[in-house]
Design an enzyme around this catalytic site. Structure first.
Site, mmCIF file in Angstrom:
data_model
loop_
_atom_site.group_PDB
_atom_site.id
_atom_site.type_symbol
_atom_site.label_atom_id
_atom_site.label_comp_id
_atom_site.label_asym_id
_atom_site.label_seq_id
_atom_site.Cartn_x
_atom_site.Cartn_y
_atom_site.Cartn_z
ATOM 1 N N LYS A 162 3.216 4.926 0.110
ATOM 2 C CA LYS A 162 3.283 4.127 1.336
ATOM 3 C C LYS A 162 4.113 4.770 2.442
ATOM 4 O O LYS A 162 3.910 4.488 3.624
ATOM 5 C CB LYS A 162 3.828 2.725 1.027
ATOM 6 C CG LYS A 162 2.848 1.868 0.226
ATOM 7 C CD LYS A 162 3.360 0.465 0.033
ATOM 8 C CE LYS A 162 2.357 -0.367 -0.746
ATOM 9 N NZ LYS A 162 2.727 -1.770 -0.844
ATOM 10 N N ASP A 204 1.364 -5.552 4.468
ATOM 11 C CA ASP A 204 2.199 -6.069 3.376
ATOM 12 C C ASP A 204 3.147 -7.170 3.854
ATOM 13 O O ASP A 204 3.334 -8.175 3.180
ATOM 14 C CB ASP A 204 3.029 -4.945 2.747
ATOM 15 C CG ASP A 204 2.270 -4.172 1.683
ATOM 16 O OD1 ASP A 204 1.303 -4.728 1.122
ATOM 17 O OD2 ASP A 204 2.632 -3.018 1.419
#
Length: 286
Positions: free
Chosen positions: A74, A110
């Site tokens: 990420k 997210d």
């Protein structure tokens, strides 16, 4: 070009149990799309995380509309992108990459996923002080969501102390106040906390176990986990045993997936339908 055809994926390690393919593909069918979601698993392919640039090139050459990004990529994906959305730029982590007209555009869904999940499952809990475990790619998004949800003080622990203190500094600057601090003693921090947010891979099949000493969890704590494979992690099972309010990671998965689906297709998915489908998937594999 077929405007109804979408090939998308997920790049990460140990992702064979991911429910994202079923979640995305079923919603795509409901919306009349030819939609395929492929797992690009570093572990399955026997590749190190340094293979990420080659994998992005591969997906581009195969005509992918985009890909989700998960642990451990990420943050390492950032240098390989053309540009970032405001959310991704602010958080310094990406979980969704749109591949469009030769560009790689990084997004972060997210934080929104955690925010919506918490809002639905733990909105009425005490929020004076919470402990966050993990300051990696997922942790930075969850920390942002936690402050936006009204948590007044966030104590952040990470094995990499510098990463935790960097995240705390970023939050304090972003929200103009002393909203976060890094801590080394999780037990002491939890003793004065209302709740615990877990944002590390511990609890997944490839990282089994508990992230903390079980004695540190007390009945008055609420416990939110971002891991959803399994849906009831060892941490959540312990918290339930101690009669704590708990929040599994499944809802975060659904809401971040819905936001990613919209980025890939330009179409708004039905989040309630996706939530029901996710629950069915969990029952089948339980």
């Amino acid at each position: 070009m077929d405007n109804n055809k979408f090939l998308v994926g997920l790049i990460g390690a140990d992702i064979q149990m991911s429910k994202s393919p079923a979640l995305h593909e079923t919603e795509g069918r409901h919306l009349g799309l030819d939609y395929e979601y492929e797992l690009v698993d570093l572990a399955e392919r026997g590749l190190p995380s340094s293979a990420l640039p080659d994998l992005l090139n591969e997906l581009e050459s195969r005509g992918f509309a985009g890909t989700n990004i998960t642990h451990p990529c990420k943050q390492t994906v950032l240098p390989h992108l053309t540009r970032l959305s405001e959310d991704a730029k602010m958080l310094g982590a990406v979980n969704t990459v749109v591949l469009q007209n030769g560009e790689r555009i990084g997004h972060n869904t997210d934080w929104y996923g955690f925010y919506k999940n918490f809002e639905r499952g733990l909105l009425d809990v005490a929020k004076a002080h919470a402990v966050l475990l993990g300051a990696g790619g997922a942790g930075v998004a969850v920390a942002h969501a936690a402050v936006k949800l009204g948590i007044e003080k966030l104590s952040i622990f990470d094995q990499d102390e510098r990463r935790a203190s960097t995240l705390a500094d970023q939050l304090n600057e972003r929200f103009s106040g002393e909203v976060a601090r890094s801590v080394r003693d999780v037990g002491a921090a939890l003793a004065s906390a209302d709740g615990l947010i877990h944002a590390t891979p511990t609890g997944m099949p490839s990282h089994p176990g508990l992230p903390i000493d079980p004695d540190w969890i007390q009945h008055h704590h609420w416990v939110a986990d971002i891991v959803y494979m399994p849906l009831v992690t060892e941490l959540l099972a312990l918290a339930k045993q101690k009669r704590c309010r708990t929040l599994p990671g499944g809802g975060m998965t659904v809401f971040q997936a819905a936001a990613a689906f919209e980025l890939f297709t330009g179409l708004s998915p039905d989040t309630e339908r996706m939530s029901r489908h996710f629950d069915e998937l969990c029952r089948v594999t339980a």
